[in-house]
Motif scaffolding. Structure first.
Motif, PDB file in Angstrom:
ATOM      1  N   GLU A 187      41.698  36.483  28.409  1.00  0.00           N
ATOM      2  CA  GLU A 187      41.430  37.058  29.735  1.00  0.00           C
ATOM      3  C   GLU A 187      41.640  36.028  30.846  1.00  0.00           C
ATOM      4  OE1 GLU A 187      37.646  39.040  29.859  1.00  0.00           O
ATOM      5  OE2 GLU A 187      38.175  40.319  28.164  1.00  0.00           O
ATOM      6  N   VAL A 188      41.251  34.795  30.594  1.00  0.00           N
ATOM      7  CA  VAL A 188      41.438  33.731  31.600  1.00  0.00           C
ATOM      8  C   VAL A 188      42.933  33.469  31.807  1.00  0.00           C
ATOM      9  CG1 VAL A 188      41.056  31.283  32.098  1.00  0.00           C
ATOM     10  CG2 VAL A 188      39.183  32.677  31.202  1.00  0.00           C
ATOM     11  N   LEU A 189      43.688  33.447  30.714  1.00  0.00           N
ATOM     12  CA  LEU A 189      45.136  33.239  30.828  1.00  0.00           C
ATOM     13  C   LEU A 189      45.804  34.405  31.560  1.00  0.00           C
ATOM     14  CD1 LEU A 189      45.905  31.776  27.295  1.00  0.00           C
ATOM     15  CD2 LEU A 189      45.726  30.532  29.462  1.00  0.00           C
ATOM     16  N   GLU A 190      45.368  35.624  31.272  1.00  0.00           N
ATOM     17  CA  GLU A 190      45.913  36.796  31.975  1.00  0.00           C
ATOM     18  C   GLU A 190      45.622  36.707  33.469  1.00  0.00           C
ATOM     19  OE1 GLU A 190      44.103  40.048  29.860  1.00  0.00           O
ATOM     20  OE2 GLU A 190      45.731  40.131  28.389  1.00  0.00           O
ATOM     21  N   LEU A 191      44.373  36.346  33.802  1.00  0.00           N
ATOM     22  CA  LEU A 191      43.985  36.202  35.204  1.00  0.00           C
ATOM     23  C   LEU A 191      44.825  35.130  35.889  1.00  0.00           C
ATOM     24  CD1 LEU A 191      42.095  36.785  37.615  1.00  0.00           C
ATOM     25  CD2 LEU A 191      40.542  35.053  36.670  1.00  0.00           C
ATOM     26  N   MET A 192      45.015  34.005  35.208  1.00  0.00           N
ATOM     27  CA  MET A 192      45.805  32.916  35.780  1.00  0.00           C
ATOM     28  C   MET A 192      47.232  33.386  36.056  1.00  0.00           C
ATOM     29  SD  MET A 192      45.897  29.780  36.817  1.00  0.00           S
ATOM     30  CE  MET A 192      46.200  28.072  36.507  1.00  0.00           C
ATOM     31  N   GLN A 193      47.838  34.090  35.102  1.00  0.00           N
ATOM     32  CA  GLN A 193      49.219  34.546  35.305  1.00  0.00           C
ATOM     33  C   GLN A 193      49.301  35.563  36.445  1.00  0.00           C
ATOM     34  OE1 GLN A 193      52.609  34.587  32.435  1.00  0.00           O
ATOM     35  NE2 GLN A 193      51.936  36.697  32.171  1.00  0.00           N
ATOM     36  N   GLU A 194      48.319  36.456  36.536  1.00  0.00           N
ATOM     37  CA  GLU A 194      48.305  37.432  37.627  1.00  0.00           C
ATOM     38  C   GLU A 194      48.164  36.739  38.983  1.00  0.00           C
ATOM     39  OE1 GLU A 194      45.080  40.091  36.718  1.00  0.00           O
ATOM     40  OE2 GLU A 194      46.073  40.824  34.905  1.00  0.00           O
ATOM     41  N   ARG A 195      47.265  35.763  39.059  1.00  0.00           N
ATOM     42  CA  ARG A 195      47.045  35.044  40.315  1.00  0.00           C
ATOM     43  C   ARG A 195      48.268  34.214  40.693  1.00  0.00           C
ATOM     44  NH1 ARG A 195      41.189  34.202  40.869  1.00  0.00           N
ATOM     45  NH2 ARG A 195      40.401  36.327  40.954  1.00  0.00           N
TER      46      ARG A 195
END
Length: 177
Positions: A131-139
Motif C-alpha cells: 500500500e505504501v508503494l502504491e501510494l508513492m507511485q500515485e503521488r
C-alpha cells in the motif's frame, strides 16, 4: 540550468537501468541524484529511503548539480518527485528544487507494484508495504504532472509493463531538437 532531463519514479522501478539505456541511445550524460548529493555521506544506511531533512537534501542536490553541470552538455538526472520522510510519509520534493533544475523535460517511470516490491525486497533484504508503494507511485505520478504544468515542460511516461523504450527515446530526441 536548462540542460537537464529529469527522470523520476519510485525506488526499485528501474530508473537507473532505463536512464543508462536512454543516455547510451542519445549520447547524453547520466547523473544520479543520490550520487550528486552524496547520499552515502549523509545516511549511514544507503538502503534507508527515509530522508531526515528534505530541504537540506535538495540544497545539496542543487549545489552538487551546479558544481557538476558543464555548459553545452545535456544530462539525464535520475531522482524522485516525492520522498519518504522519517515518519514514512510521502512528501513532494519542493517545487523550488525543480524550478532551480529548470528541466528540458520530465520522465515518469512507472511499473507493476508487485514487481517493484519483489525487486526492493531482494535488493534491500527487508519487507516493503504494498500500500505504501502504491501510494508513492500515485503521488509521484500526480506531482510529476503538476511540475510539468507549472514549468511548462513535456512529461514523458514510461510504463515498464508496456516497455515503450523506443517510443520514449524518440520523444526525448524530438524534445531536444
Amino acid at each position: 540550468m536548462k540542460q537537464i532531463i529529469f527522470a523520476g519514479g519510485i525506488h526499485g522501478v528501474g530508473k537507473s537501468t532505463l536512464c543508462r539505456e536512454i543516455t547510451h541511445a542519445l549520447s547524453i550524460s547520466y547523473l544520479s541524484a543520490s550520487e550528486v548529493l552524496k547520499w552515502t555521506d549523509i545516511n549511514v544506511d544507503a538502503k534507508n529511503k527515509k530522508v531526515v531533512n528534505i530541504s537540506d537534501t535538495q540544497n545539496r542536490l542543487i549545489n552538487g548539480l551546479e558544481a557538476t553541470i558543464k555548459s553545452g552538455k545535456v544530462y539525464l538526472l535520475d531522482g524522485h518527485y516525492c520522498l519518504f520522510n522519517m515518519d514514512n510519509q510521502v512528501i513532494p520534493v519542493p517545487m523550488e528544487t525543480f524550478i532551480k533544475i529548470n528541466p528540458i523535460a520530465l520522465i515518469l517511470v512507472t511499473g507493476s507494484i508487485s514487481v517493484i516490491k519483489a525487486t526492493l525486497e531482494q535488493r534491500d533484504h527487508k519487507i516493503y508495504d504494498t500500500e505504501v508503494l502504491e501510494l508513492m507511485q500515485e503521488r509521484e505520478a500526480s506531482y510529476a504532472n503538476e511540475i510539468a504544468v507549472c514549468l511548462n515542460v513535456p512529461l514523458f511516461i514510461f510504463d515498464k509493463k508496456a516497455n515503450n523504450l523506443n517510443n520514449l527515446i524518440k520523444q526525448i530526441h524530438e524534445s531536444l531538437a
